[in-house]
Structure formats: structure tokens, C-alpha cells
Design a protein around this motif. Structure first.
Motif, PDB file in Angstrom:
ATOM      1  N   SER A   1       0.714  -1.285  -0.079  1.00 39.86           N
ATOM      2  CA  SER A   1      -0.031   0.128   0.038  1.00 39.86           C
ATOM      3  C   SER A   1       0.966   1.206   0.043  1.00 39.86           C
ATOM      4  O   SER A   1       0.716   2.321  -0.795  1.00 39.86           O
ATOM      5  CB  SER A   1      -0.861   0.088   1.227  1.00 39.86           C
ATOM      6  OG  SER A   1      -1.638  -1.264   1.223  1.00 39.86           O
ATOM      7  N   PHE A   2       2.200   1.276   0.892  1.00 36.26           N
ATOM      8  CA  PHE A   2       2.809   2.158   0.779  1.00 36.26           C
ATOM      9  C   PHE A   2       3.566   2.684  -0.502  1.00 36.26           C
ATOM     10  O   PHE A   2       3.618   3.788  -1.037  1.00 36.26           O
ATOM     11  CB  PHE A   2       3.771   2.388   2.002  1.00 36.26           C
ATOM     12  CG  PHE A   2       4.750   3.178   2.277  1.00 36.26           C
ATOM     13  CD1 PHE A   2       4.526   4.595   2.635  1.00 36.26           C
ATOM     14  CD2 PHE A   2       6.038   3.096   1.718  1.00 36.26           C
ATOM     15  CE1 PHE A   2       5.580   5.477   2.657  1.00 36.26           C
ATOM     16  CE2 PHE A   2       7.082   4.012   1.523  1.00 36.26           C
ATOM     17  CZ  PHE A   2       6.949   5.363   2.095  1.00 36.26           C
ATOM     18  N   LEU A   3       4.218   1.458  -0.856  1.00 35.77           N
ATOM     19  CA  LEU A   3       4.522   1.508  -2.296  1.00 35.77           C
ATOM     20  C   LEU A   3       3.656   2.097  -3.485  1.00 35.77           C
ATOM     21  O   LEU A   3       4.054   2.868  -4.329  1.00 35.77           O
ATOM     22  CB  LEU A   3       5.166   0.174  -2.966  1.00 35.77           C
ATOM     23  CG  LEU A   3       5.972   0.238  -3.864  1.00 35.77           C
ATOM     24  CD1 LEU A   3       7.231   0.953  -3.833  1.00 35.77           C
ATOM     25  CD2 LEU A   3       6.316  -1.183  -4.361  1.00 35.77           C
ATOM     26  N   ASN A   4       2.390   1.863  -3.280  1.00 35.20           N
ATOM     27  CA  ASN A   4       1.461   2.147  -4.278  1.00 35.20           C
ATOM     28  C   ASN A   4       1.300   3.538  -4.185  1.00 35.20           C
ATOM     29  O   ASN A   4       0.993   4.418  -5.173  1.00 35.20           O
ATOM     30  CB  ASN A   4       0.130   1.357  -4.136  1.00 35.20           C
ATOM     31  CG  ASN A   4      -0.794   1.496  -5.371  1.00 35.20           C
ATOM     32  OD1 ASN A   4      -0.600   2.368  -6.166  1.00 35.20           O
ATOM     33  ND2 ASN A   4      -1.911   0.746  -5.577  1.00 35.20           N
ATOM     34  N   VAL A   5       0.969   4.162  -2.793  1.00 39.42           N
ATOM     35  CA  VAL A   5       0.701   5.461  -2.502  1.00 39.42           C
ATOM     36  C   VAL A   5       2.141   6.357  -3.064  1.00 39.42           C
ATOM     37  O   VAL A   5       1.984   7.506  -4.013  1.00 39.42           O
ATOM     38  CB  VAL A   5       0.573   5.953  -1.125  1.00 39.42           C
ATOM     39  CG1 VAL A   5       0.420   7.206  -0.964  1.00 39.42           C
ATOM     40  CG2 VAL A   5      -0.667   5.154  -0.628  1.00 39.42           C
ATOM     41  N   VAL A   6       3.041   5.865  -2.927  1.00 41.30           N
ATOM     42  CA  VAL A   6       4.505   6.771  -3.236  1.00 41.30           C
ATOM     43  C   VAL A   6       4.499   6.843  -5.040  1.00 41.30           C
ATOM     44  O   VAL A   6       4.863   7.914  -5.392  1.00 41.30           O
ATOM     45  CB  VAL A   6       5.731   6.062  -2.615  1.00 41.30           C
ATOM     46  CG1 VAL A   6       7.157   6.448  -3.348  1.00 41.30           C
ATOM     47  CG2 VAL A   6       5.693   6.121  -1.279  1.00 41.30           C
TER      48      VAL A   6
ATOM     49  N   LEU B   1      -9.008   1.721  -5.430  1.00 36.73           N
ATOM     50  CA  LEU B   1      -9.503   0.354  -5.278  1.00 36.73           C
ATOM     51  C   LEU B   1      -8.490  -0.665  -4.657  1.00 36.73           C
ATOM     52  O   LEU B   1      -8.778  -1.426  -3.683  1.00 36.73           O
ATOM     53  CB  LEU B   1      -9.874  -0.245  -6.621  1.00 36.73           C
ATOM     54  CG  LEU B   1     -10.970   0.560  -7.450  1.00 36.73           C
ATOM     55  CD1 LEU B   1     -11.113   0.037  -8.796  1.00 36.73           C
ATOM     56  CD2 LEU B   1     -12.260   0.722  -6.463  1.00 36.73           C
ATOM     57  N   SER B   2      -7.357  -0.443  -4.738  1.00 38.28           N
ATOM     58  CA  SER B   2      -6.235  -1.144  -4.387  1.00 38.28           C
ATOM     59  C   SER B   2      -6.023  -1.053  -2.915  1.00 38.28           C
ATOM     60  O   SER B   2      -5.873  -2.123  -2.036  1.00 38.28           O
ATOM     61  CB  SER B   2      -4.989  -1.177  -5.005  1.00 38.28           C
ATOM     62  OG  SER B   2      -3.782  -1.937  -4.580  1.00 38.28           O
ATOM     63  N   LEU B   3      -6.075   0.205  -2.445  1.00 36.20           N
ATOM     64  CA  LEU B   3      -5.981   0.533  -0.912  1.00 36.20           C
ATOM     65  C   LEU B   3      -7.166  -0.230  -0.261  1.00 36.20           C
ATOM     66  O   LEU B   3      -7.105  -0.697   0.955  1.00 36.20           O
ATOM     67  CB  LEU B   3      -5.694   1.932  -0.851  1.00 36.20           C
ATOM     68  CG  LEU B   3      -4.605   2.734  -1.100  1.00 36.20           C
ATOM     69  CD1 LEU B   3      -4.628   4.230  -0.782  1.00 36.20           C
ATOM     70  CD2 LEU B   3      -3.519   1.987  -0.459  1.00 36.20           C
TER      71      LEU B   3
END
Length: 271
Positions: A57-62, A184-186
Motif C-alpha cells: 500500500s505504501f509503495l502504491n501511494v508513493v 480500489l487497491s488500497l
């Protein structure tokens, strides 16, 4: 008649005695009940997959934040194109975004394989209900990102047509796809993380032990409420799936117990 009965009784007792003496299992060392206790009741193992979901999740946000900053700075702001090309060594501003999208998808695939491995282990330890409850949640991130990749590929193939309608329309649609994919992923990762953390906090016993406890409770309290098998209103596919999972678990459990018994029989000093 008495003589025949006495002779038959003596011969039967001799046969039973001989069969007992010829049985190697009875002559062997007896295994105490405590020796099989570690093989029957194992310690609860927590699933570390919620930490992996948090990292993803953190990697996706970054990734999405960096993509937004790069696209806005290098595409939407006037006078920054040459500076961006100098920093990116002649590459377009969308090239790092697309490369990052591929790298993120590879990370999601690695997450799927790692989570599936841990869930297969939990399934083998008898947590069949938890495996079925989280089966869809753990697959959603890969499905969402794969769908996002397909949308990005479609936008790239229609980039010339979209630019004819509006200059920055392909960029707006690309950023919209990335933001929707992130949302959607988060959401799916959050739902999965909550389920895994609840499972680790509750530390339940395997499903077969829970069913035995519930059956013994209902049999002691109200025997009329205990029912087994297929009922009206229940899904036949679900019943068959549960039975198949339970049979597979019991087969693995019996194999472990057999290996434990053979080991203790060969090493009676450790029994």
C-alpha cells in the motif's frame, strides 16, 4: 457335551493367546498419550502477510504521488519541458511513469505469490474457513492492477485520437486510471489487512476442533438441534468444497501422526 465345550474354550483361548503373542505391535513399547500431544495440538502461527500488504500500500501511494508530480510538472506546467528532459536524460515524462507501472505490477505479483504461500500453509494447518473467506480479498490487488495495465495500454493505443480532441486528454485519463487504481487497491488491501489482523488476534483453533467443540456442546445441551449433511437453503457446491478441504486436511494430519508414531516406536526413549 461338556467335554466338547471345554475343549473348544481351551482352543479359543490358545488361539487368542497365540495371536496376541504373535502381534508385534503389542510386544513393542507403549507410546504415552503425552508423546503425541505436540503432533495433535500445535502452536498457533500468525500470518505476517498484513505487513506485506501494508508495504505494498505504501509503495502504491508513493508511486502515484510521484507520477502525479512528474506529469504535472513536466507536462502541464509551461516552460518545464526542457528542464525535465535534461533531468531525465532525454526521456519523455511518461516513460518513468510507465516503467514504474510495470515495476509496481511485478511487486503485486510477488505479493500474490507470497500471500498464497502463507495461506496454503494456514489451509494445511486446518484453517479452512479463513482460507475461503480471504480467497477473494487476496486476489483483488493483482486483478485491479492487471485491469489498470490494460486500460493504460488502451490509452496509449488511442493517444493520437484523444489528442485530436484535447491536447492533454490522454494525460488526464492516465492520471485518472492511476488514482482509481490506487483507491480500489488500497480498499482491498485494507479489508484484507483487517481480516488477517483479526485472525492473528483471535488465535482460533483449527476448524475441525471448533466443530468438535460445538457438536459436543449442542449434544449436551439440546440433542435435537444437531444436524449434519446438506440442508435446504445451503449451497451444494459450498458443502462439497468444505468436505473436500476437510478430507485433505485430515489426510495430511493422519500422515503427520503416522510419522510421529513411527518415530516414537523406533526411538522409545523419546516417548
Amino acid at each position: 457335551m461338556d467335554y466338547k465345550a471345554a475343549s473348544f474354550h481351551n482352543s479359543a483361548s490358545v488361539d487368542i493367546t497365540q495371536s496376541v503373542e504373535e502381534d508385534p505391535l503389542i510386544d513393542g513399547p507403549l507410546i504415552s498419550q503425552d508423546a503425541l500431544h505436540p503432533a495433535i495440538h500445535r502452536d498457533f502461527r500468525k500470518l505476517p502477510t498484513h505487513c506485506v500488504a501494508g508495504c505494498l500500500s505504501f509503495l502504491n501511494v508513493v508511486y502515484v504521488c510521484l507520477s502525479l508530480a512528474l506529469c504535472v510538472t513536466c507536462e502541464l506546467l509551461e516552460g518545464r519541458v526542457e528542464q525535465c528532459e535534461a533531468v531525465l536524460h532525454g526521456l519523455g515524462s511518461l516513460t518513468p511513469v510507465l516503467l514504474g507501472k510495470v515495476g509496481l505490477w511485478v511487486c503485486v505479483c510477488g505479493y500474490e505469490c507470497l500471500v498464497q504461500r502463507h495461506h496454503n500453509g494456514a489451509r494445511g494447518r486446518g484453517y479452512l474457513q479463513f482460507y475461503r473467506e480471504t480467497r477473494a480479498a487476496k486476489r483483488l490487488p493483482l486483478l485491479i492492477h492487471s485491469t489498470g495495465n490494460a486500460c493504460v495500454l488502451l490509452l496509449l493505443s488511442l493517444a493520437d485520437v484523444l489528442k485530436a480532441l484535447q491536447k492533454h486528454l490522454p494525460l488526464y485519463l492516465l492520471l485518472g486510471v492511476l488514482c482509481l487504481e490506487l483507491l480500489l487497491s488500497l480498499t482491498s488491501l485494507l479489508i484484507y489487512t483487517v481480516k488477517v489482523m483479526r485472525f492473528n488476534m483471535e488465535k482460533p483453533s483449527p476448524d475441525i476442533n471448533q466443530e468438535e467443540q460445538s457438536n459436543s456442546y449442542f449434544s449436551n445441551s439440546s440433542p435435537t438441534h444437531t444436524e449434519t449433511g446438506f440442508r435446504d437453503g445451503s449451497s451444494l457446491e459450498e458443502v462439497v468444497e468444505k468436505q473436500a478441504d476437510l478430507i485433505e486436511y485430515l489426510k495430511q494430519h493422519n500422515t503427520q501422526l503416522s510419522k510421529r508414531i513411527l518415530f516414537l516406536t523406533a526411538h522409545p526413549s523419546r516417548a
